[in-house]
Scaffold this motif. Structure first.
Motif, PDB file in Angstrom:
ATOM      1  N   CYS A 294      -5.930 -36.798  13.317  1.00  0.00           N
ATOM      2  CA  CYS A 294      -5.162 -36.656  14.562  1.00  0.00           C
ATOM      3  C   CYS A 294      -4.040 -35.633  14.410  1.00  0.00           C
ATOM      4  N   PHE A 295      -3.699 -35.307  13.178  1.00  0.00           N
ATOM      5  CA  PHE A 295      -2.583 -34.376  12.937  1.00  0.00           C
ATOM      6  C   PHE A 295      -3.112 -32.951  12.791  1.00  0.00           C
ATOM      7  N   TYR A 296      -3.603 -32.406  13.879  1.00  0.00           N
ATOM      8  CA  TYR A 296      -4.243 -31.089  13.853  1.00  0.00           C
ATOM      9  C   TYR A 296      -3.336 -29.985  14.392  1.00  0.00           C
ATOM     10  N   ARG A 297      -2.108 -30.341  14.745  1.00  0.00           N
ATOM     11  CA  ARG A 297      -1.166 -29.346  15.268  1.00  0.00           C
ATOM     12  C   ARG A 297      -0.019 -29.120  14.302  1.00  0.00           C
ATOM     13  N   VAL A 298       0.208 -27.857  13.964  1.00  0.00           N
ATOM     14  CA  VAL A 298       1.248 -27.486  13.008  1.00  0.00           C
ATOM     15  C   VAL A 298       2.380 -26.776  13.750  1.00  0.00           C
ATOM     16  N   PHE A 299       3.586 -27.040  13.305  1.00  0.00           N
ATOM     17  CA  PHE A 299       4.754 -26.382  13.886  1.00  0.00           C
ATOM     18  C   PHE A 299       4.905 -24.985  13.305  1.00  0.00           C
TER      19      PHE A 299
ATOM     20  N   ASN B 216       8.327 -22.197  16.538  1.00  0.00           N
ATOM     21  CA  ASN B 216       8.774 -23.018  17.667  1.00  0.00           C
ATOM     22  C   ASN B 216       7.669 -23.440  18.621  1.00  0.00           C
TER      23      ASN B 216
ATOM     24  N   TRP C 161       3.750 -25.881  18.715  1.00  0.00           N
ATOM     25  CA  TRP C 161       2.741 -26.704  18.055  1.00  0.00           C
ATOM     26  C   TRP C 161       1.415 -25.963  18.173  1.00  0.00           C
TER      27      TRP C 161
ATOM     28  N   VAL D  61      -4.624 -26.079  14.584  1.00  0.00           N
ATOM     29  CA  VAL D  61      -5.176 -25.329  13.446  1.00  0.00           C
ATOM     30  C   VAL D  61      -6.483 -25.907  12.910  1.00  0.00           C
ATOM     31  N   ASP D  62      -6.841 -27.114  13.355  1.00  0.00           N
ATOM     32  CA  ASP D  62      -8.048 -27.737  12.815  1.00  0.00           C
ATOM     33  C   ASP D  62      -9.194 -27.697  13.824  1.00  0.00           C
TER      34      ASP D  62
ATOM     35  N   TRP E  40       9.139 -27.072  22.385  1.00  0.00           N
ATOM     36  CA  TRP E  40       8.303 -27.866  21.478  1.00  0.00           C
ATOM     37  C   TRP E  40       8.835 -29.290  21.372  1.00  0.00           C
TER      38      TRP E  40
ATOM     39  N   GLU F 162       5.710 -28.424   5.689  1.00  0.00           N
ATOM     40  CA  GLU F 162       4.872 -28.334   6.888  1.00  0.00           C
ATOM     41  C   GLU F 162       5.180 -29.513   7.787  1.00  0.00           C
ATOM     42  N   LEU F 163       5.121 -29.253   9.088  1.00  0.00           N
ATOM     43  CA  LEU F 163       5.429 -30.263  10.091  1.00  0.00           C
ATOM     44  C   LEU F 163       4.247 -30.336  11.040  1.00  0.00           C
ATOM     45  N   ARG F 164       3.716 -31.556  11.231  1.00  0.00           N
ATOM     46  CA  ARG F 164       2.569 -31.706  12.140  1.00  0.00           C
ATOM     47  C   ARG F 164       2.836 -32.786  13.179  1.00  0.00           C
ATOM     48  N   LEU F 165       2.133 -32.661  14.302  1.00  0.00           N
ATOM     49  CA  LEU F 165       2.229 -33.621  15.401  1.00  0.00           C
ATOM     50  C   LEU F 165       0.827 -34.129  15.690  1.00  0.00           C
ATOM     51  N   ASP F 166       0.706 -35.396  16.051  1.00  0.00           N
ATOM     52  CA  ASP F 166      -0.639 -35.932  16.279  1.00  0.00           C
ATOM     53  C   ASP F 166      -1.105 -35.731  17.725  1.00  0.00           C
ATOM     54  N   CYS F 167      -2.335 -36.124  17.969  1.00  0.00           N
ATOM     55  CA  CYS F 167      -2.996 -35.884  19.262  1.00  0.00           C
ATOM     56  C   CYS F 167      -2.227 -36.494  20.429  1.00  0.00           C
TER      57      CYS F 167
ATOM     58  N   VAL G 298       3.966 -35.919  10.976  1.00  0.00           N
ATOM     59  CA  VAL G 298       3.717 -35.922   9.534  1.00  0.00           C
ATOM     60  C   VAL G 298       4.420 -34.711   8.934  1.00  0.00           C
TER      61      VAL G 298
END
Lengths: 125, 125
Positions: free
Chosen positions: A101-106, A109, A111, A114-115, B3, B72-77, B83
């Motif tokens: 579920c953590f497919y978005r990287v910061f 500025n 999101w 990336v997956d 963001w 690295e900073l990630r956001l979930d769906c 994370v």
């Protein structure tokens, strides 16, 4: 006092549960468990959550087949977070068809996704 | 829309943030962030949480020196969990002096402490 009583449930009777791939260490998702969900997860050796939106038990994979087989269950120092080492059947944890579920990287500025989508959600549900 | 607006804050204006070792993948801890904490974490490239018990910003490592450098900073769906891949300075994330807060494993219907204390908490704080 059972092992379930040692857990510090929140005001809604829930605890966050993090699922991590037991081989790669990748964090797949975080969802919530109530007492029954945690007890059943341990009994059945698979991740069973409590869906806050549907207000009922959510046997992860019951529709998608993407069951999470439990390899290890841990509790943190404050007894208010669970970590599960799981084997993710089908290699897809996210409802978007991605591994995690953590497919978005910061980045810059924003999101940024990336997956890749491994399977069209239409073919999952 | 920034963001920070993309994040789905809970009723208390918080989001759970999971810290994971950027090299080993070990999950070190989970704590909470408010909007300011998340913004500062990104700006300063280190984990800054919001302490629910003290109701104020908690610059992880401010007392112990056990700063978590952000890789690295990630956001979930659902945009409601963070994370962070971090470098854990001092190799200790937990206030008990252990590497990770998740030092108890479920075995035979008990939570069993399996990880060693690396440093006496008296010498940390």
């Amino acid at each position: 006092m059972t092992w379930l009583d040692a857990v510090k449930w929140d005001a809604d009777g829930l605890i966050p549960a993090i699922a991590q791939d037991y081989k790669t260490g990748r964090i797949l998702m975080m969802a919530w468990m109530n007492r029954e969900a945690l007890e059943l997860s341990a009994q059945e050796q698979r991740a069973i959550y409590f869906s806050r939106s549907r207000q009922k038990l959510w046997r992860k994979g019951e529709e998608s087949g993407h069951v999470q087989k439990l390899h290890e269950l841990r509790l943190d120092c404050d007894a208010d977070v669970i970590v599960m080492m799981v084997e993710q059947l089908g290699g897809i944890a996210c409802h978007t068809g991605r591994e995690s579920c953590f497919y978005r990287v910061f980045e810059n500025n924003e999101w940024v996704t990336v997956d890749p989508v491994l399977k069209d959600p239409k073919d999952i549900y």
